[in-house]
Design a protein around this motif. Structure first.
Motif, PDB file in Angstrom:
ATOM      1  N   MET A   1       0.793  -1.287   0.111  1.00 36.10           N
ATOM      2  CA  MET A   1       0.034   0.146  -0.018  1.00 36.10           C
ATOM      3  C   MET A   1       0.786   1.366  -0.058  1.00 36.10           C
ATOM      4  O   MET A   1       1.802   1.290   0.794  1.00 36.10           O
ATOM      5  CB  MET A   1      -0.773  -0.154   1.321  1.00 36.10           C
ATOM      6  N   ASP A   5      -2.699   5.193  -2.706  1.00 32.40           N
ATOM      7  CA  ASP A   5      -3.769   4.420  -3.063  1.00 32.40           C
ATOM      8  C   ASP A   5      -4.869   5.042  -2.008  1.00 32.40           C
ATOM      9  O   ASP A   5      -6.099   4.759  -2.157  1.00 32.40           O
ATOM     10  CB  ASP A   5      -3.561   3.154  -2.180  1.00 32.40           C
ATOM     11  N   PHE A   6      -4.520   6.348  -1.468  1.00 27.81           N
ATOM     12  CA  PHE A   6      -5.619   7.009  -0.706  1.00 27.81           C
ATOM     13  C   PHE A   6      -5.874   8.402  -1.247  1.00 27.81           C
ATOM     14  O   PHE A   6      -6.668   9.233  -0.710  1.00 27.81           O
ATOM     15  CB  PHE A   6      -4.943   7.242   0.814  1.00 27.81           C
ATOM     16  N   TYR A 152     -11.147  -0.698   3.464  1.00 32.52           N
ATOM     17  CA  TYR A 152     -10.609   0.501   3.055  1.00 32.52           C
ATOM     18  C   TYR A 152     -10.807   1.837   4.027  1.00 32.52           C
ATOM     19  O   TYR A 152      -9.816   2.718   4.336  1.00 32.52           O
ATOM     20  CB  TYR A 152     -11.033   0.900   1.820  1.00 32.52           C
ATOM     21  N   GLN A 155      -8.663   1.526   7.007  1.00 30.94           N
ATOM     22  CA  GLN A 155      -7.257   2.054   6.536  1.00 30.94           C
ATOM     23  C   GLN A 155      -6.953   3.292   6.422  1.00 30.94           C
ATOM     24  O   GLN A 155      -6.090   3.791   6.787  1.00 30.94           O
ATOM     25  CB  GLN A 155      -6.805   0.943   5.325  1.00 30.94           C
ATOM     26  N   LYS A 156      -7.927   4.013   5.647  1.00 30.76           N
ATOM     27  CA  LYS A 156      -7.625   5.256   5.283  1.00 30.76           C
ATOM     28  C   LYS A 156      -7.795   6.213   6.700  1.00 30.76           C
ATOM     29  O   LYS A 156      -7.286   7.034   6.657  1.00 30.76           O
ATOM     30  CB  LYS A 156      -8.642   5.907   4.017  1.00 30.76           C
TER      31      LYS A 156
END
Ligand code: DP6
Length: 362
Positions: A1, A5-6, A152, A155-156
């Motif tokens: 990651m 990806d964000f 997600y 994670q974000k």
């Protein structure tokens, strides 16, 4: 990651206004994060217990506005306007703008409160920044066309929270959380925190944390100043390596349930953190005389009873007394009879391991 990806593709939904409320916990590190590089990248990995009682509740109200070059927001703590919090939020918004490109399209009213006293010396940045990151993620979820999975989302949220305050990355989920890349923990990352993935003995599943409020004053040294003191610190490289080694050692301890080794490791981590502050330039002593009184009492009590009570410290004078639930009755009596007298206004908070943040209202 990676960071990329964000960065969201495009938002297609439009929202005029709304409100969302998240409740997010504080956490206490067992292996400490102390020292960071550019962009809130930790110098070493850390692991923490997520707490259950010490929380921040944040209500975010958003109203669409004409897009311009400024962030527009107001912040309230316990219904009182707090303009002195604004620079920290402004810095946070600047850091995360590329990942949340809608920020300048809204005016935000951030209303926040803590379940622990504000001037308790308990850091509210972990719970506060994670609660705000989660509120912003809820807004992003509503704006997105593509489905935002829970994985997600978390994670974000952790990634964004880290950009507000490093330890906040560890306050999204529970119960044992790792942040910082280390070969000994699969999936660990510098960008965001992840759940500790290995077997944990049941002795650690309902661990208790009684926080003794020795000094409720403002922090003597802000954590950002403290982290910066690790640049060119004579012991920095050894300390960073030690954190990797301690995480490796902790893996076996968490699996086997060896409480004596657990206590030795967390107490050594706490004292090392303070030793780093004492040996930096400029140098600081963050403990107070009563911190030492408490530590000595804990050591005497442990020797006399054989019970498994240990301590850890954050970057201040307060003491976190950690013990397994099974031994809680006697240890809590000891705390009340012998330790609480060393706290300012005899104040303490009984907490325990929790399971992460909660959406209250959307
Ligand atoms: C001693 O997360 O408060 O509590 O990233 O500058 O906001 P910033 O620092 P912060 O540092 C916490 C340091 C610590 C140890 C820990 O929680 O791991």
């Amino acid at each position: 990651m990676t960071e990329k990806d964000f960065i969201p593709k495009a938002y297609s939904q439009s929202i005029e206004n709304g409100t969302v409320t998240w409740e997010s916990p504080s956490n206490i590190a067992l292996v400490k994060y102390w020292g960071k590089k550019k962009d809130q990248i930790p110098e070493n990995p850390s692991i923490s217990f997520t707490l259950n009682i010490c929380k921040t509740i944040t209500n975010l109200t958003f109203t669409q506005k004409e897009r311009d070059n400024d962030f527009s927001f107001e912040i309230f703590l316990d219904e009182e306007k707090k303009d002195d919090f604004k620079p920290k939020i402004e810095t946070f918004f600047k850091r995360v703008e590329v990942y949340l490109p809608f920020l300048k399209d809204f005016h935000f009213q951030i209303e926040t409160s803590n379940t622990f006293p504000h001037s308790s010396g308990i850091a509210s940045s972990a719970s506060g920044m994670s609660a705000l990151a989660l509120c912003l993620m809820s807004l992003e979820r509503s704006l997105s066309v593509v489905e935002v999975t829970d994985e997600y989302f978390n994670q974000k949220a952790s990634f964004l929270a880290r950009l507000g305050s490093g330890s906040a990355s560890r306050s999204i989920e529970g119960d044992l959380i790792v942040w910082g890349k280390t070969d000994v923990i699969e999936g660990s990352s510098n960008l965001l925190a992840t759940k500790y993935p290995y077997q944990v003995h049941e002795k650690f599943k309902d661990y208790q944390d009684t926080i003794l409020l020795v000094d409720k004053g403002e922090k003597q040294v802000s954590s950002t100043v403290g982290h910066n003191l690790m640049h060119n610190h004579p012991y920095a490289q050894n300390r960073f390596q030690q954190a990797h080694d301690n995480l490796n050692a902790l893996k076996l301890i968490l699996e086997s349930g060896d409480l004596d080794k657990f206590i030795a490791l967390i107490e050594s981590e706490a004292l090392t953190l303070h030793a780093m502050m004492m040996t930096s330039m400029p140098y600081f002593i963050l403990m107070k005389p009563n911190t030492l009184e408490i530590i000595n009492k804990i050591w005497d009590f442990r020797k006399d009873t054989g019970l498994h009570v240990g301590f850890t410290l954050d970057a201040g004078a307060n003491v976190h007394v950690l013990y397994p639930k099974k031994e809680a009755k006697v240890i809590l009596e000891f705390i009340k009879d012998e330790l609480v007298a060393y706290c300012q206004n005899e104040q303490y908070i009984c907490d325990q391991i929790g399971f992460g943040a909660k959406l209250i209202n959307n």
